[in-house]
Scaffold this motif. Structure first.
Motif, short mmCIF file in Angstrom:
data_model
loop_
_atom_site.label_atom_id
_atom_site.label_comp_id
_atom_site.label_asym_id
_atom_site.label_seq_id
_atom_site.Cartn_x
_atom_site.Cartn_y
_atom_site.Cartn_z
N GLU A 4 0.83 -1.21 0.00
CA GLU A 4 0.00 0.00 0.00
C GLU A 4 0.86 1.26 0.00
OE1 GLU A 4 -3.32 2.20 2.86
OE2 GLU A 4 -2.93 0.04 3.09
N ILE A 5 1.93 1.25 0.81
CA ILE A 5 2.83 2.41 0.86
C ILE A 5 3.58 2.56 -0.45
CG2 ILE A 5 4.91 3.34 1.96
CD1 ILE A 5 2.38 3.67 3.60
N ILE A 6 4.01 1.44 -1.04
CA ILE A 6 4.72 1.50 -2.32
C ILE A 6 3.83 2.13 -3.39
CG2 ILE A 6 5.63 0.09 -4.21
CD1 ILE A 6 6.69 -1.86 -2.12
N GLU A 7 2.58 1.68 -3.46
CA GLU A 7 1.67 2.20 -4.47
C GLU A 7 1.38 3.68 -4.24
OE1 GLU A 7 -2.65 1.11 -6.49
OE2 GLU A 7 -1.67 -0.31 -5.13
N ARG A 8 1.17 4.05 -2.97
CA ARG A 8 0.88 5.45 -2.65
C ARG A 8 2.08 6.35 -2.99
NH1 ARG A 8 -0.43 7.85 3.43
NH2 ARG A 8 -0.96 10.00 2.77
N THR A 9 3.27 5.87 -2.62
CA THR A 9 4.48 6.66 -2.89
C THR A 9 4.72 6.79 -4.39
OG1 THR A 9 5.45 5.86 -0.81
CG2 THR A 9 6.95 6.88 -2.39
N GLY A 35 18.56 4.12 -3.45
CA GLY A 35 17.94 2.99 -2.74
C GLY A 35 17.91 1.80 -3.66
N THR A 36 16.77 1.13 -3.71
CA THR A 36 16.64 -0.05 -4.57
C THR A 36 15.37 0.08 -5.40
OG1 THR A 36 17.68 -1.35 -2.82
CG2 THR A 36 16.64 -2.56 -4.60
N PRO A 37 15.43 0.82 -6.51
CA PRO A 37 14.22 1.01 -7.34
C PRO A 37 13.61 -0.30 -7.80
CG PRO A 37 15.99 2.45 -8.06
CD PRO A 37 16.59 1.51 -7.08
N THR A 38 14.45 -1.32 -8.02
CA THR A 38 13.92 -2.59 -8.52
C THR A 38 13.16 -3.38 -7.46
OG1 THR A 38 16.11 -3.57 -8.10
CG2 THR A 38 15.63 -2.85 -10.37
N PHE A 39 13.13 -2.86 -6.22
CA PHE A 39 12.35 -3.53 -5.16
C PHE A 39 10.85 -3.40 -5.43
CE2 PHE A 39 10.05 -3.14 -1.10
CZ PHE A 39 10.31 -4.39 -0.56
N ILE A 40 10.45 -2.25 -6.02
CA ILE A 40 9.02 -2.03 -6.23
C ILE A 40 8.54 -2.80 -7.45
CG2 ILE A 40 9.23 0.25 -5.18
CD1 ILE A 40 8.87 1.50 -7.91
N PRO A 41 7.26 -3.14 -7.51
CA PRO A 41 6.73 -3.88 -8.66
C PRO A 41 7.01 -3.15 -9.96
CG PRO A 41 5.12 -3.83 -6.88
CD PRO A 41 6.23 -2.90 -6.48
N ILE A 42 7.19 -3.90 -11.03
CA ILE A 42 7.54 -3.33 -12.32
C ILE A 42 6.48 -2.34 -12.81
CG2 ILE A 42 6.49 -5.21 -13.65
CD1 ILE A 42 9.78 -3.35 -14.49
N LYS A 43 5.23 -2.58 -12.48
CA LYS A 43 4.16 -1.67 -12.89
C LYS A 43 4.38 -0.27 -12.34
CE LYS A 43 -0.86 -0.97 -12.64
NZ LYS A 43 -2.16 -1.51 -12.11
N GLN A 44 4.70 -0.18 -11.03
CA GLN A 44 4.94 1.12 -10.41
C GLN A 44 6.22 1.77 -10.95
OE1 GLN A 44 3.63 -1.29 -8.13
NE2 GLN A 44 1.67 -0.23 -8.11
N ASP A 50 7.60 6.36 -17.20
CA ASP A 50 6.80 6.97 -18.27
C ASP A 50 6.57 8.46 -18.01
OD1 ASP A 50 6.62 4.57 -19.59
OD2 ASP A 50 4.64 4.06 -18.82
N GLU A 51 6.34 8.82 -16.74
CA GLU A 51 6.09 10.22 -16.42
C GLU A 51 7.37 11.05 -16.57
OE1 GLU A 51 3.46 12.98 -16.19
OE2 GLU A 51 2.82 10.90 -15.84
N VAL A 52 8.50 10.45 -16.22
CA VAL A 52 9.77 11.16 -16.36
C VAL A 52 10.02 11.52 -17.83
CG1 VAL A 52 12.29 10.94 -16.22
CG2 VAL A 52 10.89 10.19 -14.31
N VAL A 53 9.86 10.55 -18.72
CA VAL A 53 10.18 10.82 -20.13
C VAL A 53 9.15 11.73 -20.79
CG1 VAL A 53 11.53 8.70 -20.39
CG2 VAL A 53 9.09 8.67 -20.92
N LYS A 77 12.12 -8.99 -15.24
CA LYS A 77 12.02 -7.57 -14.86
C LYS A 77 12.99 -6.74 -15.67
CE LYS A 77 11.00 -6.22 -10.68
NZ LYS A 77 11.00 -5.90 -9.23
N PHE A 78 14.22 -7.24 -15.83
CA PHE A 78 15.21 -6.53 -16.64
C PHE A 78 14.72 -6.38 -18.08
CE2 PHE A 78 19.05 -7.67 -13.81
CZ PHE A 78 19.10 -6.39 -13.28
N SER A 79 14.08 -7.42 -18.60
CA SER A 79 13.61 -7.39 -19.98
C SER A 79 12.55 -6.30 -20.17
CB SER A 79 13.04 -8.75 -20.36
OG SER A 79 12.61 -8.76 -21.69
N GLU A 80 11.63 -6.18 -19.22
CA GLU A 80 10.59 -5.15 -19.32
C GLU A 80 11.20 -3.76 -19.19
OE1 GLU A 80 6.68 -5.69 -17.69
OE2 GLU A 80 7.21 -7.68 -16.95
#
Length: 340
Positions: A4-9, A35-44, A50-53, A77-80
């Motif tokens: 829940e915190i990951i999605e909210r953040t 930190g560890t960006p790859t910790f969060i789900p690939i969707k997030q 997408d927003e950055v670019v 995950k790397f492939s996506e």
């Protein structure tokens, strides 16, 4: 951190980026880290990407990096990430020794490092960095040499090889204060660093910064922006940015950060305007770390100290620039303090 915190953040970061005052400024480098960006789900992760670019259209040759913990990634995950547009991966291995990883409280095991590098290669990444540390508690020269050997065998294009730094308010810091942290003697740490320089040179790596080594053409362009003192925007909890001589830091606690974004409040917990003196000090401090050194006319170092450091063999002059000698690289912080 729960889902829940990951999605909210993640939503809050997307919102911050979407409403950026720097919207439309193109990006020559993009870096997902701190930190560890790859910790969060690939969707997030990809929603933020997408927003950055959209907000910062990437230059054609834009370097787009994500840090990755070997224990939180796989080939899928790397492939996506590669398909989305990431073109550089920085893997925080730290050590191939299982006891080091336990003491460092890392969530991955030694075998995960090679697996992560292999997964990134299989996903199409050609630009891969690996982080390792020396001067760790109980670490011997043989153990460090073994780490270097294993890293080279993975054939990555970039290696970041750091001397352990004891940061305040960490477990190691508290143990160090109590005299319970058995670190290698400084003389041995110096020998580890010199062994690193020799080994990297023998294997075709360019030593372009105190702790960073790259195959020709694979120097980290994002970090070079920091070392050159260029401007950068930052988004997310604890993110730092520097624009128009103003350096600001976002609220660090994820929940407090989210509340500030959601309620359209000021996100900065720190903000400072850099003076000319501060910029000069930082130019010396950061620029001297680079193999190319700094411009004497720009940095205006203390001339008397400059002459003494040259006589003592810590720095050398070359076409209006000064840079550290091999001896000077062992005492970089001391040299910087003398020059500022």
């Amino acid at each position: 951190m729960n889902g829940e915190i990951i999605e909210r953040t993640s939503r809050a970061i997307v919102s911050e980026i979407r409403n950026s005052p720097h919207k439309g400024r193109p990006a020559k480098t993009i870096f997902f880290g701190g930190g560890t960006p790859t910790f969060i789900p690939i969707k997030q992760l990809l929603s933020i990407f997408d927003e950055v670019v959209k907000t910062h259209p990437p230059h054609k040759s834009c370097e787009i990096t994500s840090e990755a913990n070997p224990g939180t990634v796989d080939r899928e995950k790397f492939s996506e990430m590669r398909k989305a547009g990431f073109n550089r991966i920085s893997i925080g291995g730290q050590s191939f020794d299982k006891n080091d990883l336990i003491r460092l409280e890392r969530i991955h095991e030694s075998d995960d490092i090679a697996r992560a590098v292999g997964g990134a290669n299989d996903a199409g990444f050609e630009n891969i960095n690996l982080d390792l540390m020396f001067g760790l508690p109980h670490q011997s020269m043989n153990a460090w040499e073994s780490n270097l050997k294993e890293a080279i065998e993975l054939k990555t294009t970039h290696l970041s090889l750091y001397n352990l730094t004891i940061e305040p308010n960490t477990k190691f810091y508290k143990l160090h204060l109590r005299g319970q942290l058995q670190l290698p003697p400084e003389s041995l740490q110096a020998k580890m660093y010199e062994k690193t320089l020799d080994t990297m040179q023998e294997n075709g790596f360019h030593h372009y910064e105190i702790s960073n080594f790259a195959k020709p053409g694979y120097e980290c362009r994002h970090n070079l922006c920091y070392w050159y003192g260029e401007e950068y925007a930052g988004y997310g909890p604890g993110a730092v940015e520097q624009v128009n001589n103003i350096r600001s830091t976002n609220i660090k606690h994820p929940i407090h950060y989210c509340e500030a974004v959601e309620n359209h409040l000021d996100l900065n917990c720190e903000k400072e305007t850099l003076t000319e003196k501060e910029k000069r000090i930082e130019e010396i401090m950061l620029g001297l770390r680079l193999d190319e050194g700094i411009s004497i006319s720009s940095a205006k170092p203390n001339e008397q100290k400059l002459e003494q450091l040259t006589r003592d063999g810590f720095i050398q002059r070359d076409n209006g620039r000064i840079k550290l000698t091999r001896k000077g690289k062992l005492f970089c912080n001391t040299v910087v303090l003398e020059l500022i």
